[in-house]
Design an enzyme around this catalytic site. Structure first.
Site, mmCIF file in Angstrom:
data_model
loop_
_atom_site.group_PDB
_atom_site.id
_atom_site.type_symbol
_atom_site.label_atom_id
_atom_site.label_comp_id
_atom_site.label_asym_id
_atom_site.label_seq_id
_atom_site.Cartn_x
_atom_site.Cartn_y
_atom_site.Cartn_z
ATOM 1 N N LYS A 1 21.240 -29.616 -30.865
ATOM 2 C CA LYS A 1 21.926 -28.331 -31.094
ATOM 3 C C LYS A 1 21.124 -27.475 -32.070
ATOM 4 O O LYS A 1 20.956 -26.277 -31.869
ATOM 5 C CB LYS A 1 23.329 -28.560 -31.674
ATOM 6 C CG LYS A 1 24.319 -29.129 -30.693
ATOM 7 C CD LYS A 1 25.706 -29.135 -31.312
ATOM 8 C CE LYS A 1 26.663 -29.964 -30.490
ATOM 9 N NZ LYS A 1 27.912 -30.253 -31.184
ATOM 10 N N HIS B 1 22.853 -51.534 -3.000
ATOM 11 C CA HIS B 1 21.755 -51.137 -2.111
ATOM 12 C C HIS B 1 20.771 -50.205 -2.814
ATOM 13 O O HIS B 1 19.912 -49.611 -2.167
ATOM 14 C CB HIS B 1 22.340 -50.486 -0.854
ATOM 15 C CG HIS B 1 23.190 -51.451 -0.074
ATOM 16 N ND1 HIS B 1 22.723 -52.107 1.045
ATOM 17 C CD2 HIS B 1 24.435 -51.918 -0.297
ATOM 18 C CE1 HIS B 1 23.682 -52.916 1.506
ATOM 19 N NE2 HIS B 1 24.733 -52.824 0.696
ATOM 20 N N GLU C 1 28.384 -43.060 -27.648
ATOM 21 C CA GLU C 1 28.469 -42.193 -28.823
ATOM 22 C C GLU C 1 29.017 -42.958 -30.033
ATOM 23 O O GLU C 1 28.735 -42.619 -31.177
ATOM 24 C CB GLU C 1 29.377 -40.999 -28.494
ATOM 25 C CG GLU C 1 28.945 -39.704 -29.139
ATOM 26 C CD GLU C 1 29.626 -38.486 -28.533
ATOM 27 O OE1 GLU C 1 28.915 -37.696 -27.882
ATOM 28 O OE2 GLU C 1 30.838 -38.304 -28.706
HETATM 29 O O1 PA5 Z 1 33.337 -37.094 -28.594
HETATM 30 C C1 PA5 Z 1 32.942 -36.069 -29.122
HETATM 31 O O2 PA5 Z 1 33.206 -35.790 -30.294
HETATM 32 C C2 PA5 Z 1 32.114 -35.076 -28.348
HETATM 33 O O3 PA5 Z 1 31.829 -35.510 -27.065
HETATM 34 C C3 PA5 Z 1 32.864 -33.756 -28.230
HETATM 35 O O4 PA5 Z 1 34.066 -33.963 -27.559
HETATM 36 C C4 PA5 Z 1 32.019 -32.729 -27.500
HETATM 37 O O5 PA5 Z 1 30.804 -32.555 -28.155
HETATM 38 C C5 PA5 Z 1 32.746 -31.407 -27.420
HETATM 39 O O6 PA5 Z 1 33.080 -30.957 -28.690
HETATM 40 P P1 PA5 Z 1 34.168 -29.847 -28.896
HETATM 41 O O7 PA5 Z 1 35.466 -30.399 -28.422
HETATM 42 O O8 PA5 Z 1 34.164 -29.563 -30.347
HETATM 43 O O9 PA5 Z 1 33.744 -28.645 -28.068
#
Ligand code: PA5
Length: 444
Positions: free
Chosen positions: A420, A306, A285
């Site tokens: 989303k 394996h 990310e």
């Molecule tokens: O690292 C990030 O920002 C994302 O993985 C969020 O943690 C994830 O999308 C969850 O978001 P939220 O904490 O707003 O529900």
């Protein structure tokens, strides 16, 4: 310090490039330390191990004690950065079979990280007849997966205990002020914990996001913070020749530029599986954007030798491995002697399993190196709180620096919004009508 890094098995790929990288690393260091780079609003994690809310920290421990005393199960609802860190820590320190081992702490189940109805139904059945608490974790307070699951578990909790007692069993970790979850928590009187504004989800494991479930699992969060604080101190300077964390960030970029575009997070301990998942989110990310980025993947050896061993040895040569080795296992086991030696294994009789695992590790590192897969070797003394604190800080810092060297903003995740938007449109969420029309023609 427990964490050590060995670059010997990628030296030939690094050559003189490492000295040339110093300038880029110094520039990335300046961006990060001075807060002048992209995403600088999200640098709260840099000083978190020493600069955290002590009053809240004490409240986390108190809440964890209450959960331990009144709950057989803790249901943790969160997705991505809002659950991976806690789960990685609990499995790394306790076991990947945490819920099955004998213990005096509650089982921990994770929900709100999927839209699978089968998974939700299973989780509901797992708490049937058992006392439970819920920790719902969402920085935005609006994430669909988590919000839908919370509706279900809030209702279950209220049906089981009544509204007043349920309110004492629901713990909310979210933004200090904003969001639907914060408003709901205030209205219902739930105890709340804060995801600081300047800490993004994937960097939030050392906030209440990770710390409450981790403490509820009986893990010493003071030692965890201490390991992270010592790592913060150790990796302060910009000099690659003495800062192994920065060198790791530099080497990743050198390998990437040489066509090694996939990093395999490798370990020889099954309890590291979820740690690898946390790493995959952290790097994926943070770096995967603007058409760039090392693709993070993971294996557990020798199990996956394996299944994936063939590819790693002889497939596309665009891989490198970052191998985590734990020096001291939580327990060791000796291979028994057998009179008949029917399986011809008496040459191993009396040998500890861990020493055999080490031979597998060494043999595999050499084989993969010979197969043109560079290996970066990371070792820690043991799977305890201190080592994990160091590891968390080491990789978060390496990721921030590596992302700046790569030329991306390591602290945003704009790409996550695309699915989303489509999902909301297809679900008929108000405000997405025009988008929904366009999508429907594409799905016909
Ligand atoms: O690292 C990030 O920002 C994302 O993985 C969020 O943690 C994830 O999308 C969850 O978001 P939220 O904490 O707003 O529900």
């Amino acid at each position: 310090m427990s964490l050590k890094v060995n670059f010997r098995y990628c030296d030939k790929y690094i050559g003189n490039d490492i000295a040339a990288m110093q300038q880029e690393i110094s520039a990335a260091h300046a961006l990060l330390r001075n807060g002048t780079g992209a995403g600088s609003d999200y640098l709260g994690w840099v000083d978190l191990p020493v600069n955290y809310d002590k009053e809240e920290f004490a409240r986390i421990k108190k809440a964890a004690d209450k959960i331990k005393s009144d709950s057989e199960v803790l249901v943790v609802l969160g997705i991505g950065g809002s659950y991976l860190g806690a789960r990685a820590a609990i499995e790394f320190i306790k076991s990947n079979n945490y819920n099955l081992i004998k213990k005096d702490t509650p089982d921990i189940y994770y929900g709100g990280n999927t839209l699978s109805s089968s998974a939700v139904a299973e989780l509901v059945s797992l708490i049937d007849g058992r006392d439970f608490s819920v920790n719902v974790i969402s920085k935005s307070g609006t994430t669909t997966e988590t919000a839908v699951a919370f509706r279900i578990f809030k209702k279950l909790c209220e049906d089981r205990y009544g509204k007043e007692e349920a309110a004492k069993r629901i713990y909310v970790t979210t933004d200090r002020q904003k969001g639907a979850l914060k408003a709901l928590a205030d209205k219902e009187g739930y105890e709340t914990f804060v995801v600081p504004d300047d800490v993004g989800g994937r960097y939030s494991v050392l906030t209440a996001v990770g710390l409450l479930p981790i403490a509820a699992a009986g893990i010493d969060i003071d030692k965890l913070m201490l390991g992270a604080a010592d790592a913060r101190e150790r990796y302060m300077n910009a000099d690659i020749s003495s800062n192994e964390c920065y060198k790791y960030a530099a080497v990743r970029n050198i390998l990437y530029r040489a066509g090694k575009k996939i990093e395999i997070m490798t370990s020889y301990e099954p309890s590291v599986t979820m740690w690898n998942e946390w790493l995959k989110q952290l790097f994926g990310e943070s770096e995967g954007k603007d058409g760039k980025g090392i693709y993070p993947s993971s294996v557990i050896f020798s199990t996956d030798l394996h299944s994936m061993g063939q590819y790693i040895q002889q497939g596309e040569r665009d891989l490198f491995e970052t191998v985590l080795w734990v020096e001291n296992p939580s327990a060791d086991y000796a291979v028994p002697f057998d009179e008949t030696d029917g399986d011809g294994l008496n040459f191993l009789a009396g040998r500890s399993m861990h020493s055999i695992n080490k031979n597998a590790h060494d043999g595999t590192v050499l084989a993969h190196f010979d197969g043109e897969v560079p290996n970066i070797l990371i070792t820690v003394d043991r799977q305890d709180e201190y080592s994990l604190g160091e590891m968390i800080y080491f990789f978060e810092l390496a990721c921030g620096i590596s992302g700046y060297v790569l030329g991306v903003n390591p602290f945003n995740q704009p790409g996550v919004e695309s699915y989303k938007k489509n999902m909301f449109a297809l679900l008929g969420k108000p405000g997405y009508e025009a988008e929904a029309e366009k999508l429907k023609t594409r799905l016909d």
